[in-house]
Design an enzyme around this catalytic site. Structure first.
Site, mmCIF file in Angstrom:
data_model
loop_
_atom_site.group_PDB
_atom_site.id
_atom_site.type_symbol
_atom_site.label_atom_id
_atom_site.label_comp_id
_atom_site.label_asym_id
_atom_site.label_seq_id
_atom_site.Cartn_x
_atom_site.Cartn_y
_atom_site.Cartn_z
ATOM 1 N N CYS A 24 0.839 -1.193 0.000
ATOM 2 C CA CYS A 24 0.000 0.000 0.000
ATOM 3 C C CYS A 24 0.872 1.239 0.000
ATOM 4 C CB CYS A 24 -0.899 0.005 1.218
ATOM 5 S SG CYS A 24 -2.112 1.315 1.154
ATOM 6 N N CYS A 32 2.969 12.838 12.874
ATOM 7 C CA CYS A 32 2.090 13.995 12.664
ATOM 8 C C CYS A 32 0.783 13.648 11.960
ATOM 9 C CB CYS A 32 2.827 15.079 11.872
ATOM 10 S SG CYS A 32 3.016 14.695 10.118
HETATM 11 ZN ZN LIG Z 1 5.001 13.557 9.711
HETATM 12 ZN ZN LIG Z 2 -3.529 1.753 -0.837
#
Ligand SMILES: [Zn+2]
Ligand SMILES: [Zn+2]
Ligand SMILES: [Zn+2]
Ligand SMILES: [Zn+2]
Ligand SMILES: [Zn+2]
Length: 200
Positions: A24, A32
């Site tokens: 992915c 963050c």
């Molecule tokens: Zn970051």
């Molecule tokens: Zn993906």
């Protein structure tokens, strides 16, 4: 491990990761929470974004043509051909000479724990599974700023032009070859991804 993976950094807070992209490309920074494509560092948007003529209603990013997002669909021989035409060397054998059954690239799984990929390795692919071998070849393509466009077939030229909003109108008396060569030239004037990681 057969190849060294370049470190990746969050484009928002610069936190460094030493992980492969895996299956992915959507990456959420653990520091963050910024969501970005690890192939091109472009942001993921949850709804229609500010990009010109964006019609993507759901989660999406706009990837440049040299992002792994597109190049992972290429078979290894085609990626190798792109490197070869620019004289860029790549590995086909495991660096330690011994081919193991399972790919040992470390990946971050969903539970955030690092573990070896474990997919079957393929002969001639540097001791890696096909997915990680493609990722390795694309990292070389990106490091050398190679444009995939010269290897495009006609339909790919047209699709890429449409994504970049390059005018794909064919002249009434324009020969197909002339038309495609003209489109390819215009396409290649569009810069490659500005934020694609290019670590050597
Ligand atoms: Zn970051
Ligand atoms: Zn993906
Ligand atoms: Zn991307
Ligand atoms: Zn968009
Ligand atoms: Zn693998």
């Amino acid at each position: 491990m057969a190849v060294l993976w370049p470190p990746a950094a969050c484009p928002s807070c610069r936190f460094q990761y030493a992980l492969t992209k895996g299956g992915c490309l959507l990456f959420s920074c653990s520091q963050c929470r910024y969501q970005f494509c690890s192939g091109c560092n472009n942001p993921y948007h949850k709804t229609v974004c500010k990009a010109a003529q964006c019609i993507c209603p759901g989660l999406h990013a706009h990837h440049p043509r040299d992002c792994l997002f597109y190049l992972r669909d290429w078979e290894p021989p085609r990626l190798q051909a792109l490197l070869q035409r620019s004289g860029v060397d790549f590995n086909t054998d495991p660096s330690d000479g011994s081919q193991s059954e399972a790919c040992c690239v470390m990946e971050q799984k969903d539970d955030k724990v690092e573990s070896p990929c474990g997919l079957r390795t393929q002969p001639g692919q540097a001791g890696l599974c096909e997915k990680h071998y493609k990722e390795y070849l694309v990292s070389l393509i990106n490091a050398h700023s190679l444009d995939p466009a010269p290897l495009y077939e006609a339909s790919e030229v047209i699709r890429a032009c449409e994504r970049y909003l390059v005018d794909t109108q064919r002249g009434g008396d324009e020969d197909e070859d002339v038309f495609l060569a003209r489109l390819l030239k215009k396409l290649m004037e569009v810069p490659l991804g500005e934020k694609v990681p290019r670590n050597k």
